[in-house]
Design a protein around this motif. Structure first.
Motif, mmCIF file in Angstrom:
data_model
loop_
_atom_site.group_PDB
_atom_site.id
_atom_site.type_symbol
_atom_site.label_atom_id
_atom_site.label_comp_id
_atom_site.label_asym_id
_atom_site.label_seq_id
_atom_site.Cartn_x
_atom_site.Cartn_y
_atom_site.Cartn_z
ATOM 1 N N SER A 1 -1.794 7.873 8.375
ATOM 2 C CA SER A 1 -1.971 8.146 6.934
ATOM 3 C C SER A 1 -2.919 7.126 6.317
ATOM 4 O O SER A 1 -3.789 7.482 5.517
ATOM 5 N N VAL B 1 0.827 -1.215 0.000
ATOM 6 C CA VAL B 1 0.000 0.000 0.000
ATOM 7 C C VAL B 1 0.863 1.269 0.000
ATOM 8 O O VAL B 1 1.989 1.277 0.492
ATOM 9 N N VAL C 1 5.141 4.193 10.902
ATOM 10 C CA VAL C 1 5.033 3.218 9.811
ATOM 11 C C VAL C 1 3.942 3.632 8.801
ATOM 12 O O VAL C 1 3.889 3.119 7.682
ATOM 13 N N GLY C 2 3.093 4.583 9.237
ATOM 14 C CA GLY C 2 2.054 5.079 8.319
ATOM 15 C C GLY C 2 0.633 4.769 8.774
ATOM 16 O O GLY C 2 -0.294 4.760 7.956
ATOM 17 N N ILE D 1 4.472 -0.071 14.295
ATOM 18 C CA ILE D 1 5.439 0.751 15.033
ATOM 19 C C ILE D 1 5.202 2.235 14.705
ATOM 20 O O ILE D 1 4.550 2.550 13.711
ATOM 21 N N PRO D 2 5.725 3.146 15.529
ATOM 22 C CA PRO D 2 5.572 4.571 15.223
ATOM 23 C C PRO D 2 6.154 4.888 13.841
ATOM 24 O O PRO D 2 7.152 4.289 13.444
HETATM 25 P P1 G4P Z 1 2.130 6.681 12.216
HETATM 26 O O1 G4P Z 1 0.698 7.107 12.360
HETATM 27 O O2 G4P Z 1 2.268 5.197 12.072
HETATM 28 O O3 G4P Z 1 3.049 7.210 13.257
HETATM 29 O O4 G4P Z 1 2.674 7.246 10.807
HETATM 30 P P2 G4P Z 1 2.129 8.458 9.915
HETATM 31 O O5 G4P Z 1 0.870 8.087 9.228
HETATM 32 O O6 G4P Z 1 2.128 9.700 10.725
HETATM 33 O O7 G4P Z 1 3.272 8.532 8.810
HETATM 34 C C1 G4P Z 1 4.618 8.834 9.124
HETATM 35 C C2 G4P Z 1 5.276 9.501 7.935
HETATM 36 O O8 G4P Z 1 5.269 8.617 6.805
HETATM 37 C C3 G4P Z 1 4.545 10.769 7.449
HETATM 38 O O9 G4P Z 1 5.527 11.651 6.930
HETATM 39 C C4 G4P Z 1 3.704 10.258 6.296
HETATM 40 O O10 G4P Z 1 3.375 11.266 5.354
HETATM 41 C C5 G4P Z 1 4.634 9.222 5.680
HETATM 42 N N1 G4P Z 1 3.899 8.186 4.950
HETATM 43 C C6 G4P Z 1 2.868 7.446 5.422
HETATM 44 N N2 G4P Z 1 2.456 6.573 4.485
HETATM 45 C C7 G4P Z 1 3.252 6.771 3.396
HETATM 46 C C8 G4P Z 1 3.324 6.155 2.107
HETATM 47 O O11 G4P Z 1 2.584 5.224 1.758
HETATM 48 N N3 G4P Z 1 4.292 6.631 1.263
HETATM 49 C C9 G4P Z 1 5.152 7.616 1.611
HETATM 50 N N4 G4P Z 1 6.080 8.002 0.731
HETATM 51 N N5 G4P Z 1 5.111 8.205 2.824
HETATM 52 C C10 G4P Z 1 4.167 7.794 3.697
HETATM 53 P P3 G4P Z 1 6.004 12.922 7.714
HETATM 54 O O12 G4P Z 1 7.211 13.408 7.035
HETATM 55 O O13 G4P Z 1 6.089 12.600 9.180
HETATM 56 O O14 G4P Z 1 4.839 13.912 7.542
HETATM 57 P P4 G4P Z 1 4.233 14.540 6.186
HETATM 58 O O15 G4P Z 1 5.255 14.326 5.086
HETATM 59 O O16 G4P Z 1 2.975 13.820 5.922
HETATM 60 O O17 G4P Z 1 4.037 15.953 6.555
#
Ligand code: G4P
Length: 295
Positions: free
Chosen positions: A135, A85, A131-132, A128-129
């Motif tokens: 999102s 995903v 990991v996404g 884990i923290p």
């Molecule tokens: P969490 O709840 O598990 O702690 O994770 P979270 O969704 O906050 O995601 C952590 C970081 O990973 C975020 O970036 C998010 O944008 C990025 N991310 C999540 N899913 C994906 C994905 O499928 N692909 C990519 N490329 N990145 C993903 P960040 O830098 O902390 O914030 P921001 O860039 O959204 O501002």
């Protein structure tokens, strides 16, 4: 490097996840597609135990497509649901329901025998923290669902987020920390950005990353920093200095600021600027040992 869990912390997280598991039919276990083994809590299998599990390989857009395919096969062979995903674009997200339904066929049959016809499924996102989790929940909910962290001392009614007709998600994802004690795991987590850099020797992480790329992604590394073939014969620390020079990280006296160079390198790596890089492949050397821990 030694980043330790406080045992009390671990026990609390475990207890909270175990409590919430009682409420759901299935767990969406999120693993970073770039490092599915290191981004998994070693007790995950034991904690989730008999609950059906769909493994979602997150951030697949950043990982090597070849490795993604291998990991999908690897987990499929273990009899769990698995999907790549990308919460940023939504890739794979619309398949979660069908993969889950397929996995839960036995549950539906049991319900049917009891005269319960609903195919509604309750799920919990676990990982884990970083990991996404948030999102993915937001992407599934098609809005910024209020994902609430656990606040000590605050008891609140459990909220469910409705996803279409037949899926409900717990609004609070389960958080389990990765296993930090192993140096290699720590370094791979740091390379992926899962561990904040301030708590790590950033140059060591970058040098480790450069060594890894030299082995497996030499062309991507050389293209990104316009390096000559001969550069690959250099020690990784020297290459970091080279990258620093190319990026203008020069201090007074012509000395390369390797800390700044490491920062630039890691930003590039984590942002996908060097290419789609995976840090783990099934069958890697570290893996046998890790696999034992997973059981
Ligand atoms: P969490 O709840 O598990 O702690 O994770 P979270 O969704 O906050 O995601 C952590 C970081 O990973 C975020 O970036 C998010 O944008 C990025 N991310 C999540 N899913 C994906 C994905 O499928 N692909 C990519 N490329 N990145 C993903 P960040 O830098 O902390 O914030 P921001 O860039 O959204 O501002």
């Amino acid at each position: 490097m030694s980043i330790q869990w406080f045992p009390g912390h671990m026990a609390k997280a475990r207890r909270q996840v175990t409590e919430k598991l009682k409420l759901v039919d299935v767990v969406f276990e999120l693993l970073d597609a770039r490092l599915p083994i290191s981004s998994r809590n070693p007790m995950m299998g034991e904690i989730v135990s008999q609950k059906p599990r769909v493994i979602l390989l997150t951030k697949c857009d950043l990982a090597d497509p070849k490795a993604n395919k291998m990991w999908v096969e690897y987990f499929r062979e273990q009899g769990v649901g698995v999907l790549e995903v990308d919460a940023k674009t939504g890739k794979g997200v619309n398949l979660i329901q069908s993969v889950t339904d397929k996995l839960l066929q036995p549950l539906f049959e049991t319900r049917q025998r009891k005269g319960i016809l609903t195919r509604r499924v309750r799920a919990m996102v676990l990982g884990i923290p970083n990991v996404g989790k948030s999102s993915l929940i937001n992407r599934l909910a098609k809005r910024a669902a209020t994902v609430t962290g656990d606040r000590p001392g605050v008891t609140k009614a459990q909220q469910w987020i409705k996803i279409g007709q037949n899926l409900e998600l717990l609004d609070t994802p389960g958080i389990l920390w990765p296993k930090f004690e192993d140096h290699g795991v720590g370094l791979r987590l740091a390379l992926s950005g899962a561990i904040k850099e301030e708590i790590l020797p950033i140059e060591e992480v970058a040098v480790h990353g450069i060594s890894y790329l030299k082995e497996r992604y030499a062309t991507d590394l050389m293209t990104r920093y316009k390096l000559q073939d001969s550069a690959l014969e250099q020690e990784s620390y020297e290459l970091l200095q080279e990258i620093g020079k190319k990026r203008g990280c020069i201090q007074r006296g012509g000395i390369v600021n390797t800390e700044k160079a490491a920062e630039i390198f890691l930003n590039d790596l984590q942002g996908g600027m060097i290419g789609r890089i995976s840090f783990e492949y099934p069958g890697d050397e570290f893996f046998i040992e890790e696999q034992d821990v997973q059981r």
